[in-house]
Design a protein around this motif. Structure first.
Motif, short mmCIF file in Angstrom:
data_model
loop_
_atom_site.label_atom_id
_atom_site.label_comp_id
_atom_site.label_asym_id
_atom_site.label_seq_id
_atom_site.Cartn_x
_atom_site.Cartn_y
_atom_site.Cartn_z
N PHE A 149 44.35 21.80 80.35
CA PHE A 149 45.48 22.11 81.00
C PHE A 149 45.99 23.13 79.93
CE2 PHE A 149 44.47 19.24 84.29
CZ PHE A 149 45.12 19.38 85.40
N ALA A 150 46.33 24.05 80.53
CA ALA A 150 47.41 24.78 79.39
C ALA A 150 48.56 23.96 78.06
CB ALA A 150 48.19 26.28 80.14
N PRO A 151 48.77 24.40 77.25
CA PRO A 151 49.84 23.86 76.88
C PRO A 151 50.95 24.48 77.58
CG PRO A 151 48.55 25.57 75.31
CD PRO A 151 47.95 25.63 76.41
N LYS A 152 51.93 22.95 77.31
CA LYS A 152 53.02 22.67 78.13
C LYS A 152 53.14 22.84 79.24
CE LYS A 152 55.28 24.62 73.47
NZ LYS A 152 55.80 25.52 73.47
N TYR A 177 48.83 12.04 81.58
CA TYR A 177 49.26 13.54 82.62
C TYR A 177 48.95 14.45 81.61
CZ TYR A 177 50.11 10.09 86.11
OH TYR A 177 50.51 8.33 86.77
N TYR A 178 48.59 14.40 80.19
CA TYR A 178 48.76 15.10 79.18
C TYR A 178 48.29 15.14 77.86
CZ TYR A 178 49.62 19.15 76.23
OH TYR A 178 50.14 20.08 75.06
N HIS A 179 47.14 15.58 77.94
CA HIS A 179 45.80 15.52 76.50
C HIS A 179 45.90 16.52 75.53
CE1 HIS A 179 44.79 11.89 79.16
NE2 HIS A 179 44.04 12.55 79.53
N GLN A 180 45.97 16.92 74.37
CA GLN A 180 45.13 17.88 73.78
C GLN A 180 44.18 18.20 73.94
OE1 GLN A 180 47.12 19.02 71.21
NE2 GLN A 180 48.44 16.95 71.90
N MET A 218 60.26 13.92 77.02
CA MET A 218 60.05 14.67 77.33
C MET A 218 59.60 14.36 79.16
SD MET A 218 56.26 16.31 75.70
CE MET A 218 55.82 17.30 77.15
N ASN A 219 60.64 14.00 79.96
CA ASN A 219 60.81 13.40 81.10
C ASN A 219 59.48 12.00 80.81
OD1 ASN A 219 62.67 15.46 81.68
ND2 ASN A 219 61.32 16.78 81.82
N GLY A 220 59.44 11.30 80.46
CA GLY A 220 58.49 10.59 80.71
C GLY A 220 56.72 11.03 80.65
N ILE A 221 56.55 11.85 80.01
CA ILE A 221 55.12 12.98 80.32
C ILE A 221 55.46 12.43 78.38
CG2 ILE A 221 53.37 14.57 80.08
CD1 ILE A 221 54.94 13.76 82.78
N HIS A 222 54.06 12.02 77.88
CA HIS A 222 53.76 11.67 76.92
C HIS A 222 52.25 12.18 76.18
CE1 HIS A 222 55.81 7.94 77.53
NE2 HIS A 222 55.06 7.36 78.58
N PRO A 254 34.51 25.24 78.42
CA PRO A 254 35.15 24.02 77.81
C PRO A 254 35.68 26.15 77.13
CG PRO A 254 33.50 23.53 77.63
CD PRO A 254 32.62 24.18 78.15
N GLY A 255 37.78 25.61 77.07
CA GLY A 255 38.37 26.66 76.71
C GLY A 255 38.80 27.32 78.42
N HIS A 256 38.13 27.22 79.15
CA HIS A 256 39.06 27.51 80.46
C HIS A 256 40.41 27.21 80.88
CE1 HIS A 256 37.72 29.85 84.46
NE2 HIS A 256 39.32 29.76 84.16
N LEU A 257 41.08 27.20 80.28
CA LEU A 257 42.21 26.27 80.65
C LEU A 257 43.15 26.34 82.09
CD1 LEU A 257 43.86 26.12 77.92
CD2 LEU A 257 41.77 24.35 77.75
N VAL A 258 42.70 25.43 82.92
CA VAL A 258 43.38 25.55 83.55
C VAL A 258 45.66 25.88 84.17
CG1 VAL A 258 45.13 24.25 85.95
CG2 VAL A 258 42.53 23.63 85.27
N ARG A 259 45.42 26.91 84.55
CA ARG A 259 46.97 27.76 83.84
C ARG A 259 48.32 27.12 84.71
NH1 ARG A 259 46.03 29.74 79.52
NH2 ARG A 259 44.14 30.84 78.87
N ALA A 260 49.25 27.08 84.17
CA ALA A 260 50.02 26.61 85.34
C ALA A 260 50.51 27.44 86.78
CB ALA A 260 51.61 27.11 85.32
N ASN A 261 50.37 28.89 87.33
CA ASN A 261 49.75 29.33 88.38
C ASN A 261 49.20 28.49 89.22
OD1 ASN A 261 51.55 31.04 88.51
ND2 ASN A 261 51.11 33.28 86.84
N ASP A 262 48.18 28.05 88.42
CA ASP A 262 47.62 27.05 89.63
C ASP A 262 47.80 25.91 90.31
OD1 ASP A 262 45.18 28.98 89.36
OD2 ASP A 262 44.73 28.55 87.20
N VAL A 263 48.04 25.26 89.35
CA VAL A 263 49.03 24.11 89.14
C VAL A 263 50.22 24.16 90.63
CG1 VAL A 263 50.30 22.66 88.83
CG2 VAL A 263 48.42 22.83 87.60
N ARG A 264 50.81 24.99 90.29
CA ARG A 264 52.10 25.76 91.80
C ARG A 264 51.32 25.22 93.02
NH1 ARG A 264 53.67 29.98 86.94
NH2 ARG A 264 55.16 28.30 85.74
N ALA A 265 49.89 26.50 92.88
CA ALA A 265 49.38 27.01 93.76
C ALA A 265 49.05 25.24 95.01
CB ALA A 265 48.55 27.51 93.28
N LEU A 266 48.96 24.49 94.29
CA LEU A 266 48.44 23.10 94.63
C LEU A 266 49.61 22.64 95.61
CD1 LEU A 266 46.53 20.91 95.17
CD2 LEU A 266 47.25 20.27 93.18
#
Length: 209
Positions: A172-175, A17-20, A1-5, A139-151
């Motif tokens: 963070f949201a899955p995947k 950079y990615y967790h359960q 996965m491109n070095g992301i574990h 807890p349970g309120h995940l950061v979405r991909a659009n939030d990260v893209r905004a940064l």
């Protein structure tokens, strides 16, 4: 996965950079008990001292003694992170950069921050300018991909910035780390720090100051 574990949560925390999801960390009973309990008085105290004011915000003069105590408190009981308000978290993160050894740390204004809550700069050899967006979520309120893209948009508009971070008390949201518009920036231009990793970082720095 491109070095992301993918990292499996065991008896301790691992840097990645990615967790359960962090909701699998502290038990639901523990979180409920923390929410019902009175906030420790330590959480209400000032954690940083402010220095000069700049066009971007307030420069951090130093971390105050309660910052270290809160960092130790968080390491001992991670559920406490959900008792801390969003502005206090910005102050705590600014304090973390100062304690970690950055030369110039700016806490931006609570409004009109242009998507940057904390700006941390190291001068000299291999100088860097970090922008950090702090999201104090339950807890349970995940950061979405659009939030990260905004940064990433903020990172592109801040020509002096070398790296951007999204730091959250939740996860963070899955995947999200394999998103086609996000993955190419990880980990050198963009870093995702969830609650588990943040607790670990606070604990490490608290032992050194």
């Amino acid at each position: 996965m491109n070095g992301i574990h993918h990292v499996h949560q065991q008896q301790h925390y691992h840097q990645s950079y990615y967790h359960q999801p962090i909701v699998n960390g502290p038990s639901a009973a523990l979180l409920a008990a923390a929410a019902a309990s009175e906030k420790p008085s330590m959480l209400l105290q000032s954690v940083i001292t402010l220095d000069a004011k700049t066009a971007e915000g307030d420069l951090i003069g130093a971390i105050a003694a309660p910052w270290i105590e809160i960092a130790k408190l968080i390491e001992a009981d991670p559920s406490i992170i959900f008792q801390i308000g969003s502005r206090k978290w910005e102050e705590l993160i600014a304090g973390w950069y100062k304690a970690y050894g950055f030369d110039e740390v700016t806490l931006t204004q609570s409004s009109g921050d242009l998507g940057r809550d904390v700006i941390a700069v190291k001068h000299g050899v291999l100088s860097v300018r970090i922008i950090d967006q702090v999201k104090a979520y339950k807890p349970g309120h995940l950061v979405r991909a659009n939030d990260v893209r905004a940064l990433l948009g903020v990172l592109g508009s801040d020509r002096a910035a070398t790296k951007g971070l999204v730091t959250t008390t939740s996860d963070f949201a899955p995947k999200i780390a394999t998103d086609l518009l996000i993955a190419p920036y990880l980990p050198t231009r963009l870093e995702l720090v969830n609650g588990i990793e943040m607790v670990r970082r606070f604990g490490d720095v608290a032992k050194r100051v």
